[in-house]
Design an enzyme around this catalytic site. Structure first.
Site, mmCIF file in Angstrom:
data_model
loop_
_atom_site.group_PDB
_atom_site.id
_atom_site.type_symbol
_atom_site.label_atom_id
_atom_site.label_comp_id
_atom_site.label_asym_id
_atom_site.label_seq_id
_atom_site.Cartn_x
_atom_site.Cartn_y
_atom_site.Cartn_z
ATOM 1 N N ASP A 1 -19.273 -12.827 23.449
ATOM 2 C CA ASP A 1 -18.478 -12.232 22.366
ATOM 3 C C ASP A 1 -18.423 -10.722 22.601
ATOM 4 O OD1 ASP A 1 -17.216 -11.536 20.013
ATOM 5 O OD2 ASP A 1 -18.869 -12.100 18.690
ATOM 6 N N CYS B 1 -0.829 5.857 7.085
ATOM 7 C CA CYS B 1 -2.213 5.510 7.447
ATOM 8 C C CYS B 1 -2.254 4.634 8.703
ATOM 9 C CB CYS B 1 -2.854 4.764 6.282
ATOM 10 S SG CYS B 1 -4.536 4.234 6.615
ATOM 11 N N CYS C 1 -12.055 -10.419 20.790
ATOM 12 C CA CYS C 1 -11.280 -9.642 19.812
ATOM 13 C C CYS C 1 -10.114 -8.934 20.497
ATOM 14 C CB CYS C 1 -12.181 -8.650 19.068
ATOM 15 S SG CYS C 1 -13.033 -7.526 20.170
ATOM 16 N N TYR D 1 -23.802 -10.487 24.208
ATOM 17 C CA TYR D 1 -23.220 -9.564 23.226
ATOM 18 C C TYR D 1 -23.507 -10.107 21.811
ATOM 19 C CZ TYR D 1 -20.442 -8.491 27.443
ATOM 20 O OH TYR D 1 -20.037 -8.199 28.716
ATOM 21 N N CYS E 1 0.831 -1.208 0.000
ATOM 22 C CA CYS E 1 0.000 0.000 0.000
ATOM 23 C C CYS E 1 0.868 1.261 0.000
ATOM 24 C CB CYS E 1 -0.895 0.003 1.231
ATOM 25 S SG CYS E 1 -1.872 1.487 1.374
ATOM 26 N N CYS F 1 -3.689 -0.040 8.786
ATOM 27 C CA CYS F 1 -2.902 -1.281 8.888
ATOM 28 C C CYS F 1 -1.621 -0.993 9.663
ATOM 29 C CB CYS F 1 -2.478 -1.785 7.508
ATOM 30 S SG CYS F 1 -3.822 -2.309 6.453
HETATM 31 N N1 SAH Z 1 -21.674 -11.664 18.439
HETATM 32 C C1 SAH Z 1 -21.879 -10.607 17.484
HETATM 33 C C2 SAH Z 1 -21.394 -9.223 17.952
HETATM 34 C C3 SAH Z 1 -20.062 -9.121 18.617
HETATM 35 S S1 SAH Z 1 -19.432 -7.486 18.807
HETATM 36 C C4 SAH Z 1 -21.225 -10.958 16.157
HETATM 37 O O1 SAH Z 1 -20.395 -11.854 16.081
HETATM 38 O O2 SAH Z 1 -21.554 -10.315 15.150
HETATM 39 C C5 SAH Z 1 -19.891 -7.040 20.418
HETATM 40 C C6 SAH Z 1 -21.321 -6.598 20.554
HETATM 41 O O3 SAH Z 1 -21.526 -6.261 21.929
HETATM 42 C C7 SAH Z 1 -21.705 -5.342 19.771
HETATM 43 O O4 SAH Z 1 -22.843 -5.621 19.003
HETATM 44 C C8 SAH Z 1 -22.025 -4.301 20.861
HETATM 45 O O5 SAH Z 1 -23.066 -3.416 20.497
HETATM 46 C C9 SAH Z 1 -22.420 -5.172 22.028
HETATM 47 N N2 SAH Z 1 -22.278 -4.633 23.396
HETATM 48 C C10 SAH Z 1 -21.373 -3.768 23.864
HETATM 49 N N3 SAH Z 1 -21.512 -3.616 25.196
HETATM 50 C C11 SAH Z 1 -22.534 -4.417 25.588
HETATM 51 C C12 SAH Z 1 -23.140 -4.711 26.841
HETATM 52 N N4 SAH Z 1 -22.720 -4.147 27.955
HETATM 53 N N5 SAH Z 1 -24.147 -5.588 26.859
HETATM 54 C C13 SAH Z 1 -24.581 -6.188 25.724
HETATM 55 N N6 SAH Z 1 -24.045 -5.955 24.509
HETATM 56 C C14 SAH Z 1 -23.037 -5.074 24.437
#
Ligand code: SAH
Length: 454
Positions: free
Chosen positions: A385, A82, A412, A316, A76, A85
């Site tokens: 998640d 930037c 993540c 989540y 890139c 990355c």
């Molecule tokens: N499992 C989903 C999203 C994961 S990302 C997937 O794989 O697509 C994390 C998510 O947690 C986001 O959608 C965010 O809006 C949500 N989030 C953040 N804080 C939170 C909380 N305190 N309680 C519930 N959800 C939450």
């Protein structure tokens, strides 16, 4: 007299042992940490110290003495500036090794978890053009509208014409939105004065369906030249199925405001992962790398070890992606998510896939799940998640009280994964195995899924 082993303007020879979170080479000089952009682990170089602080400092590369066999020429053109990355100069093998180490180091150092089975990172065959979404801030520079990504460690925007980790269609639509914005003379937003109109351009594609959504974030209620955007964009790109405006009047780094209006087309675009269909709204979270998301979710499913009758909680849950995967094999699934629009999408998605054994609730996981528990909902398996900051302590405590036989943790951020696994281990759980998945090649981000049992 100072005891600091290096001083500003010193020239010294160092060997890099690690990478910092923003991809700079890390070298230790008599215990003092020096960050030098460009250096890779294993490389030796002559560097000049340009800034020192207590405990750490920054240097500049003068010349390499020894380079890594994993070093490659970053393809890139704006890679050095930037902030999108960080490690294009490291080949895929080097990136996989580094991310493996990132996960094992975090587990050991931050979680005190030493003998955990961590599998080799699952990588992509073609680690480019994978992002299904780009979110680019808009600004004015010397009277011209620019849009791109933030520079490393700053809010200075680098004008971008082409992003190599972004899907080609998304890239082209962004350029067309920029062209119309420039040509019409719409006023770019100015972060410092909090004046102007157009703040962000967001383009997302359903990679399996080719449906594209454009979201224009404005500071104002009105979007000037609205008619031009809704006429010219779909004319040039018939894949565009939805154009939305989001209004964000606040002085904030957060991209979206609370109000979203559909200007043209549908409220959601569709995508599929494996055999499951998803409708996605402008503000909903949806994984950015669908190819690897499938790999990640399949691993999460494998770790959940569903026999068919279990009660599962998906904390989540976003638009219900993992919940719906689980629902295909579980008795009953409960999903919780904080963004109300995402929960609306999740419910639609359950219908779309004709899955009736899923219930969704909007709210903070750390409040909703304890409530469910009080009402007598007891999960056999909990999937979490969370965002980068990890799970809320109250949620972890509820898991420890509820005692599901298995927890699947999709993370993540290896640092918060390690911290939260420690809490679960102290509460009687055992981490069985961890699978890192490279969802974000060329960047320092690393996803991992962990299987934890009572
Ligand atoms: N499992 C989903 C999203 C994961 S990302 C997937 O794989 O697509 C994390 C998510 O947690 C986001 O959608 C965010 O809006 C949500 N989030 C953040 N804080 C939170 C909380 N305190 N309680 C519930 N959800 C939450």
């Amino acid at each position: 007299m100072t005891t600091q082993p290096v001083q500003k303007n010193d020239t010294l020879e160092v060997t890099f042992t690690d990478l910092s979170h923003d991809g700079a080479g890390v070298a230790k000089v008599k215990g003092y940490t020096l960050f030098v952009p460009g250096g890779l682990p294993g490389e030796a170089a002559e560097v000049k110290v340009i800034k020192t602080k207590k405990g750490y400092g920054f240097g500049k590369l003068i010349k390499f003495i020894e380079t890594s066999e994993d070093r490659v020429e970053p393809p890139c053109e704006i890679f050095d500036r930037c902030g999108g990355c960080q490690i294009q100069h490291l080949n895929p093998k080097g990136q996989a090794q580094f991310k493996y180490k990132m996960v094992t180091d975090a587990l050991e150092r931050l979680g005190g978890l030493k003998e955990i089975k961590v599998h080799p990172v699952l990588t992509m065959d073609h680690p480019w053009a994978y992002r299904n979404k780009a979110s680019v801030p808009v600004a004015s520079r010397e009277g011209e509208l620019i849009a791109g990504f933030y520079q490393k460690r700053s809010h200075f925007i680098i004008d971008m014409d082409h992003c190599l980790i972004t899907d080609d269609t998304v890239d082209e639509v962004i350029q067309e939105v920029k062209r119309i914005a420039k040509d019409s003379g719409i006023e770019p937003y100015n972060e410092e004065t909090h004046k102007g109109i157009l703040r962000h351009i967001i383009v997302r594609v359903g990679k399996q369906t080719d449906e594209v959504m454009v979201v224009l974030v404005t500071k104002t209620d009105e979007l000037p030249f609205r008619k031009r955007f809704i006429k010219e964009l779909p004319e040039k790109f018939p894949q565009i199925k939805s154009i939305a405006q989001n209004i964000n009047k606040k002085r904030t780094n957060t991209i979206f405001g609370n109000e979203t209006r559909i200007l043209w087309g549908k409220e959601t675009i569709l995508d599929t992962i494996g055999s499951v269909k998803f409708a996605i709204s402008p503000r909903s979270f949806y994984q950015v790398n669908p190819e690897q998301t499938r790999v990640l979710y399949e691993k999460a499913m494998e770790y959940a070890e569903l026999a068919g009758k279990e009660t599962v909680i998906d904390a989540y849950c976003g638009i219900g992606t993992i919940s719906l995967f689980l629902a295909q094999k579980a008795g009953q699934v409960y999903g919780v998510e904080i963004v109300p629009e995402a929960i609306e999408d999740a419910r639609k998605n359950a219908e779309l896939n004709e899955l009736t054994n899923v219930t969704f609730e909007a709210g903070p996981a750390e409040e909703v799940i304890p409530n469910w528990y009080k009402q007598g909902i007891k999960a056999d398996i909990v999937v979490v998640d969370p965002p980068r900051k990890g799970c809320d302590e109250a949620l972890l405590q509820t898991i420890l009280e509820m005692k599901p036989k298995r927890v699947v943790y999709v993370s993540c951020n290896p640092a918060t994964l390690a911290r939260d696994l420690r809490v679960l281990e102290d509460g009687g759980y055992k981490t069985i195995e961890v699978q890192p998945v490279d969802m974000f090649p060329q960047t320092m981000h690393c996803e991992a899924v962990a299987k934890i049992e009572l």
